[in-house]
Motif scaffolding. Structure first.
Motif, PDB file in Angstrom:
ATOM      1  N   VAL A  70       0.935  -1.314  -0.144  1.00 41.77           N
ATOM      2  CA  VAL A  70       0.018  -0.023   0.198  1.00 41.77           C
ATOM      3  C   VAL A  70       0.811   1.127   0.158  1.00 41.77           C
ATOM      4  CG1 VAL A  70      -1.498   1.461   1.470  1.00 41.77           C
ATOM      5  CG2 VAL A  70      -1.707  -1.167   1.261  1.00 41.77           C
ATOM      6  N   VAL A  71       1.853   1.052   0.883  1.00 45.42           N
ATOM      7  CA  VAL A  71       2.967   2.390   0.874  1.00 45.42           C
ATOM      8  C   VAL A  71       3.527   2.624  -0.501  1.00 45.42           C
ATOM      9  CG1 VAL A  71       4.781   3.191   2.049  1.00 45.42           C
ATOM     10  CG2 VAL A  71       3.074   2.137   3.484  1.00 45.42           C
ATOM     11  N   LEU A  72       4.008   1.609  -1.119  1.00 45.07           N
ATOM     12  CA  LEU A  72       4.830   1.748  -2.368  1.00 45.07           C
ATOM     13  C   LEU A  72       3.894   2.195  -3.397  1.00 45.07           C
ATOM     14  CD1 LEU A  72       7.202   1.090  -3.743  1.00 45.07           C
ATOM     15  CD2 LEU A  72       6.537  -0.997  -4.620  1.00 45.07           C
ATOM     16  N   ARG A  73       2.426   1.507  -3.554  1.00 49.42           N
ATOM     17  CA  ARG A  73       1.665   2.138  -4.438  1.00 49.42           C
ATOM     18  C   ARG A  73       1.305   3.627  -4.301  1.00 49.42           C
ATOM     19  NH1 ARG A  73      -2.717  -2.723  -5.340  1.00 49.42           N
ATOM     20  NH2 ARG A  73      -1.454  -4.293  -6.008  1.00 49.42           N
ATOM     21  N   ALA A 131       4.400  10.192  -6.862  1.00 46.27           N
ATOM     22  CA  ALA A 131       5.496  10.486  -7.536  1.00 46.27           C
ATOM     23  C   ALA A 131       4.980  10.728  -8.997  1.00 46.27           C
ATOM     24  CB  ALA A 131       6.610   9.447  -7.681  1.00 46.27           C
ATOM     25  N   ALA A 132       4.312   9.706  -9.518  1.00 47.38           N
ATOM     26  CA  ALA A 132       3.542   9.937 -10.926  1.00 47.38           C
ATOM     27  C   ALA A 132       2.798  11.211 -11.034  1.00 47.38           C
ATOM     28  CB  ALA A 132       2.846   8.718 -11.232  1.00 47.38           C
ATOM     29  N   ARG A 163       5.833  18.330 -15.683  1.00 44.08           N
ATOM     30  CA  ARG A 163       5.649  18.179 -16.964  1.00 44.08           C
ATOM     31  C   ARG A 163       4.751  19.045 -17.372  1.00 44.08           C
ATOM     32  NH1 ARG A 163       4.531  13.002 -17.802  1.00 44.08           N
ATOM     33  NH2 ARG A 163       2.360  13.409 -18.446  1.00 44.08           N
ATOM     34  N   ARG A 164       3.612  19.281 -16.878  1.00 40.12           N
ATOM     35  CA  ARG A 164       2.640  20.078 -17.357  1.00 40.12           C
ATOM     36  C   ARG A 164       2.914  21.652 -17.134  1.00 40.12           C
ATOM     37  NH1 ARG A 164      -3.775  20.162 -15.923  1.00 40.12           N
ATOM     38  NH2 ARG A 164      -4.281  21.894 -17.202  1.00 40.12           N
TER      39      ARG A 164
END
Length: 163
Positions: A93-96, A102-103, A110-111
């Motif tokens: 869960v933490v990693l997701r 981050a995404a 980027r935007r």
């Protein structure tokens, strides 16, 4: 350090890096297999529960109109019990969550740094700079007018006294 030593060091570093990647992939693969097994067990339990409980339409007798309660003000409801996760599920869960954050940050950067956005910001900065410059000039002229008016006012009584 000779060239042979540098090449040997680079190859050794690449080998260590590959070994670390292989170990990480094996751990991810084992975790995925464990998760798939747990998912299969949960699906089997869910299927068993679906067959045991009657459908809500068959269980509920046809009754008259139901009165809906909009609020439960003044009534204390028990707090839901917090979910307990084992260590691998918690890490997952933490990693997701970290990957999603981050995404989204990368998307926002980027935007934000897109050429159209940079041009718009540059245009607005130029406009603001021109507006501020114009305002400073107007403030300076107003201050000069006030100063000249005060000087004329201070000179006017002096000329009356002299005559």
């Amino acid at each position: 350090m000779t060239r042979d030593q540098a090449v040997l060091l680079a190859v050794g570093g690449l080998a260590v890096g590959c070994l670390v990647l292989v170990v990480a992939l094996l751990r991810v693969h084992m975790h995925a297999r464990r998760t798939a097994a747990e998912l299969a067990v949960l699906r089997a339990r869910l299927d068993d529960l679906e067959h045991l409980t009657p459908s809500p339409a068959a269980a509920a007798p046809a009754a008259g109109p139901v009165e809906f309660v909009i609020t439960d003000l003044g009534q204390e409801r028990p707090l839901p019990e917090p979910a307990h996760l084992d260590a691998p599920a918690f890490a997952d869960v933490v990693l997701r969550e970290t990957v999603v954050k981050a995404a989204s940050l990368a998307h926002g950067v980027r935007r934000g740094l897109a050429p159209a956005n940079r041009n718009r910001i540059r245009f607005e900065m130029k406009q603001e700079l021109r507006r501020a410059r114009k305002q400073r000039r107007a403030d300076l002229k107003a201050a000069q007018r006030d100063l000249h008016a005060k000087q004329r006012a201070s000179l006017a009584p002096d000329t009356r006294e002299a005559s």
